[in-house]
Every structure is written in C-alpha cells, then in structure tokens.
Design a protein around this motif. Structure first.
Motif, PDB file in Angstrom:
ATOM      1  N   THR A  43      55.794  31.166 -48.014  1.00  0.00           N
ATOM      2  CA  THR A  43      56.826  31.501 -47.023  1.00  0.00           C
ATOM      3  C   THR A  43      57.938  30.458 -47.035  1.00  0.00           C
ATOM      4  OG1 THR A  43      55.175  32.589 -45.644  1.00  0.00           O
ATOM      5  CG2 THR A  43      57.232  31.978 -44.580  1.00  0.00           C
ATOM      6  N   ALA A  44      57.570  29.181 -47.101  1.00  0.00           N
ATOM      7  CA  ALA A  44      58.578  28.120 -47.137  1.00  0.00           C
ATOM      8  C   ALA A  44      59.430  28.218 -48.401  1.00  0.00           C
ATOM      9  CB  ALA A  44      57.902  26.751 -47.064  1.00  0.00           C
ATOM     10  N   ASN A  45      58.786  28.501 -49.528  1.00  0.00           N
ATOM     11  CA  ASN A  45      59.536  28.648 -50.780  1.00  0.00           C
ATOM     12  C   ASN A  45      60.469  29.850 -50.738  1.00  0.00           C
ATOM     13  OD1 ASN A  45      58.557  26.372 -52.046  1.00  0.00           O
ATOM     14  ND2 ASN A  45      56.826  27.430 -52.959  1.00  0.00           N
ATOM     15  N   GLN A  46      60.010  30.939 -50.129  1.00  0.00           N
ATOM     16  CA  GLN A  46      60.875  32.114 -50.001  1.00  0.00           C
ATOM     17  C   GLN A  46      62.084  31.803 -49.132  1.00  0.00           C
ATOM     18  OE1 GLN A  46      58.060  35.007 -48.535  1.00  0.00           O
ATOM     19  NE2 GLN A  46      57.663  35.823 -50.570  1.00  0.00           N
ATOM     20  N   ALA A  47      61.866  31.083 -48.028  1.00  0.00           N
ATOM     21  CA  ALA A  47      62.981  30.707 -47.155  1.00  0.00           C
ATOM     22  C   ALA A  47      63.960  29.804 -47.895  1.00  0.00           C
ATOM     23  CB  ALA A  47      62.459  30.017 -45.898  1.00  0.00           C
ATOM     24  N   ALA A  48      63.433  28.862 -48.669  1.00  0.00           N
ATOM     25  CA  ALA A  48      64.299  27.964 -49.431  1.00  0.00           C
ATOM     26  C   ALA A  48      65.079  28.734 -50.496  1.00  0.00           C
ATOM     27  CB  ALA A  48      63.475  26.853 -50.082  1.00  0.00           C
ATOM     28  N   LEU A  49      64.413  29.659 -51.179  1.00  0.00           N
ATOM     29  CA  LEU A  49      65.079  30.460 -52.205  1.00  0.00           C
ATOM     30  C   LEU A  49      66.179  31.315 -51.594  1.00  0.00           C
ATOM     31  CD1 LEU A  49      65.337  31.516 -55.107  1.00  0.00           C
ATOM     32  CD2 LEU A  49      63.591  33.215 -54.541  1.00  0.00           C
ATOM     33  N   GLN A  50      65.884  31.967 -50.471  1.00  0.00           N
ATOM     34  CA  GLN A  50      66.898  32.785 -49.805  1.00  0.00           C
ATOM     35  C   GLN A  50      68.084  31.927 -49.371  1.00  0.00           C
ATOM     36  OE1 GLN A  50      64.636  34.681 -46.722  1.00  0.00           O
ATOM     37  NE2 GLN A  50      63.883  36.301 -48.072  1.00  0.00           N
ATOM     38  N   GLY A  51      67.794  30.728 -48.888  1.00  0.00           N
ATOM     39  CA  GLY A  51      68.872  29.821 -48.493  1.00  0.00           C
ATOM     40  C   GLY A  51      69.736  29.420 -49.670  1.00  0.00           C
ATOM     41  N   MET A  52      69.097  29.113 -50.799  1.00  0.00           N
ATOM     42  CA  MET A  52      69.859  28.739 -51.991  1.00  0.00           C
ATOM     43  C   MET A  52      70.679  29.917 -52.510  1.00  0.00           C
ATOM     44  SD  MET A  52      67.417  26.048 -54.081  1.00  0.00           S
ATOM     45  CE  MET A  52      66.403  27.333 -54.748  1.00  0.00           C
ATOM     46  N   GLN A  53      70.106  31.127 -52.466  1.00  0.00           N
ATOM     47  CA  GLN A  53      70.848  32.304 -52.903  1.00  0.00           C
ATOM     48  C   GLN A  53      72.049  32.550 -51.996  1.00  0.00           C
ATOM     49  OE1 GLN A  53      67.659  35.183 -52.870  1.00  0.00           O
ATOM     50  NE2 GLN A  53      67.358  35.031 -55.085  1.00  0.00           N
ATOM     51  N   SER A  54      71.853  32.381 -50.697  1.00  0.00           N
ATOM     52  CA  SER A  54      72.948  32.550 -49.743  1.00  0.00           C
ATOM     53  C   SER A  54      74.033  31.512 -49.988  1.00  0.00           C
ATOM     54  CB  SER A  54      72.405  32.433 -48.314  1.00  0.00           C
ATOM     55  OG  SER A  54      73.454  32.433 -47.384  1.00  0.00           O
ATOM     56  N   LEU A  55      73.615  30.290 -50.233  1.00  0.00           N
ATOM     57  CA  LEU A  55      74.555  29.210 -50.503  1.00  0.00           C
ATOM     58  C   LEU A  55      75.349  29.501 -51.777  1.00  0.00           C
ATOM     59  CD1 LEU A  55      75.253  26.488 -49.186  1.00  0.00           C
ATOM     60  CD2 LEU A  55      73.609  25.433 -50.718  1.00  0.00           C
ATOM     61  N   ALA A  56      74.666  29.931 -52.820  1.00  0.00           N
ATOM     62  CA  ALA A  56      75.342  30.256 -54.078  1.00  0.00           C
ATOM     63  C   ALA A  56      76.323  31.405 -53.891  1.00  0.00           C
ATOM     64  CB  ALA A  56      74.312  30.600 -55.152  1.00  0.00           C
ATOM     65  N   ALA A 108      74.828  26.163 -43.801  1.00  0.00           N
ATOM     66  CA  ALA A 108      73.897  27.063 -44.495  1.00  0.00           C
ATOM     67  C   ALA A 108      72.753  26.269 -45.127  1.00  0.00           C
ATOM     68  CB  ALA A 108      74.635  27.870 -45.554  1.00  0.00           C
ATOM     69  N   ALA A 109      73.056  25.136 -45.734  1.00  0.00           N
ATOM     70  CA  ALA A 109      72.013  24.300 -46.343  1.00  0.00           C
ATOM     71  C   ALA A 109      71.084  23.753 -45.269  1.00  0.00           C
ATOM     72  CB  ALA A 109      72.651  23.156 -47.130  1.00  0.00           C
ATOM     73  N   TYR A 110      71.649  23.310 -44.163  1.00  0.00           N
ATOM     74  CA  TYR A 110      70.839  22.783 -43.060  1.00  0.00           C
ATOM     75  C   TYR A 110      69.912  23.860 -42.514  1.00  0.00           C
ATOM     76  CZ  TYR A 110      69.493  21.195 -38.442  1.00  0.00           C
ATOM     77  OH  TYR A 110      68.765  20.878 -37.333  1.00  0.00           O
ATOM     78  N   GLN A 111      70.423  25.064 -42.328  1.00  0.00           N
ATOM     79  CA  GLN A 111      69.618  26.165 -41.793  1.00  0.00           C
ATOM     80  C   GLN A 111      68.463  26.490 -42.727  1.00  0.00           C
ATOM     81  OE1 GLN A 111      70.006  27.545 -38.827  1.00  0.00           O
ATOM     82  NE2 GLN A 111      68.313  28.939 -39.091  1.00  0.00           N
ATOM     83  N   SER A 112      68.733  26.532 -44.019  1.00  0.00           N
ATOM     84  CA  SER A 112      67.688  26.820 -45.000  1.00  0.00           C
ATOM     85  C   SER A 112      66.598  25.754 -44.969  1.00  0.00           C
ATOM     86  CB  SER A 112      68.315  26.895 -46.393  1.00  0.00           C
ATOM     87  OG  SER A 112      67.325  27.033 -47.375  1.00  0.00           O
ATOM     88  N   GLN A 113      66.996  24.499 -44.910  1.00  0.00           N
ATOM     89  CA  GLN A 113      66.019  23.412 -44.868  1.00  0.00           C
ATOM     90  C   GLN A 113      65.219  23.439 -43.571  1.00  0.00           C
ATOM     91  OE1 GLN A 113      68.486  19.987 -45.494  1.00  0.00           O
ATOM     92  NE2 GLN A 113      68.514  20.220 -47.708  1.00  0.00           N
ATOM     93  N   ALA A 114      65.886  23.739 -42.465  1.00  0.00           N
ATOM     94  CA  ALA A 114      65.202  23.783 -41.169  1.00  0.00           C
ATOM     95  C   ALA A 114      64.146  24.886 -41.147  1.00  0.00           C
ATOM     96  CB  ALA A 114      66.215  23.989 -40.043  1.00  0.00           C
TER      97      ALA A 114
END
Length: 139
Positions: A43-56, A108-114
C-alpha cells in the motif's frame, strides 16, 4: 511439486512452520502479522508510485504550459518591437508563475510522502499492539 498459491504466498511457509510445534509460538498469528506487514508495504509503495506519477504528470503539464507561453511571448516580443517595460513585466509574471508551479510540486511531493508514511506508521503501531497481545500470558 505443487505450485505456490499466488494469493497466499505465506501458505507454504506457514505449513512448514506448523510442523515444528513450539510452546508459546503461535505460528498462524505470526504469519498473519507478516502478511499484514507485506500488505502495508504494498500500500505504501502504491501511494508513493501514484505520487510520483502525479508529480511527473504535473511537471509535463508545466513544461507544456511554459513552452506555450514562451512561444506566445516570442511572438508578442517580435510583433511589438520589444519594449523594455513590457519585457520586464513579462519576466516578472513568468517568475511568479514558476514559483507557484514549484510550490505545487513541493506540495504534491509532500502529500505523497505523508500518505506513504501514514501507512507504514499505522502498521508499526499495529505490530506493537500485536506483540503486546502475543506476549500476554495465556489464561
């Protein structure tokens, strides 16, 4: 040889550990806790991946927007003859927009990490509670 069950990767390992009966060692509870650990990491990896995709995606959108603005500014600059006051105003507007874009990316990066941290922190808290339960003497 049987194929391992993809839905329950801990099944074979649980069967193997259950062969060795150790007093006070609750194999199903321990395996369930490890399964939850893996789920939390997924779940954490999925959240991080979604955050990185959103950031990109945001970066790509900002690049497209900036290139469009530059093209428009170049056209205006060549058509107007390049008045210095207009140029300074356009540069100031572009800098303000770039700053706002950087703030959006940082948010966006902060939200993904949080979100990733929250998943892991929740699982650590659950592990502590599970450990307390396992260490309590059975009545």
């Amino acid at each position: 040889m049987e194929r391992p069950d993809a839905a329950n990767p801990f099944g074979e390992f649980t069967k193997m550990l259950e062969q060795f009966k150790l007093p006070g060692f609750d194999v199903p509870a321990i395996m369930e806790a490890r399964r939850k650990d893996v789920e939390a990491l997924v779940t954490a990896n999925q959240a991080a991946l979604q955050g990185m995709q959103s950031l990109a995606q945001k970066q790509a959108d900002m690049l497209r927007s900036t290139l469009g603005e530059l093209q428009s500014l170049a056209g205006q600059f060549s058509a107007s003859g390049g008045a210095p006051t207009q140029t300074a105003e356009l540069v100031q507007q572009t800098l303000h927009k770039a700053l706002a874009d950087m703030q959006q990316l940082a948010q966006a990066a902060y939200q993904s990490q949080a979100e990733s941290y929250a998943v892991i922190a929740k699982r650590v808290e659950e592990n502590v509670q599970e450990l307390k339960t396992l260490l309590q003497p059975k009545k």
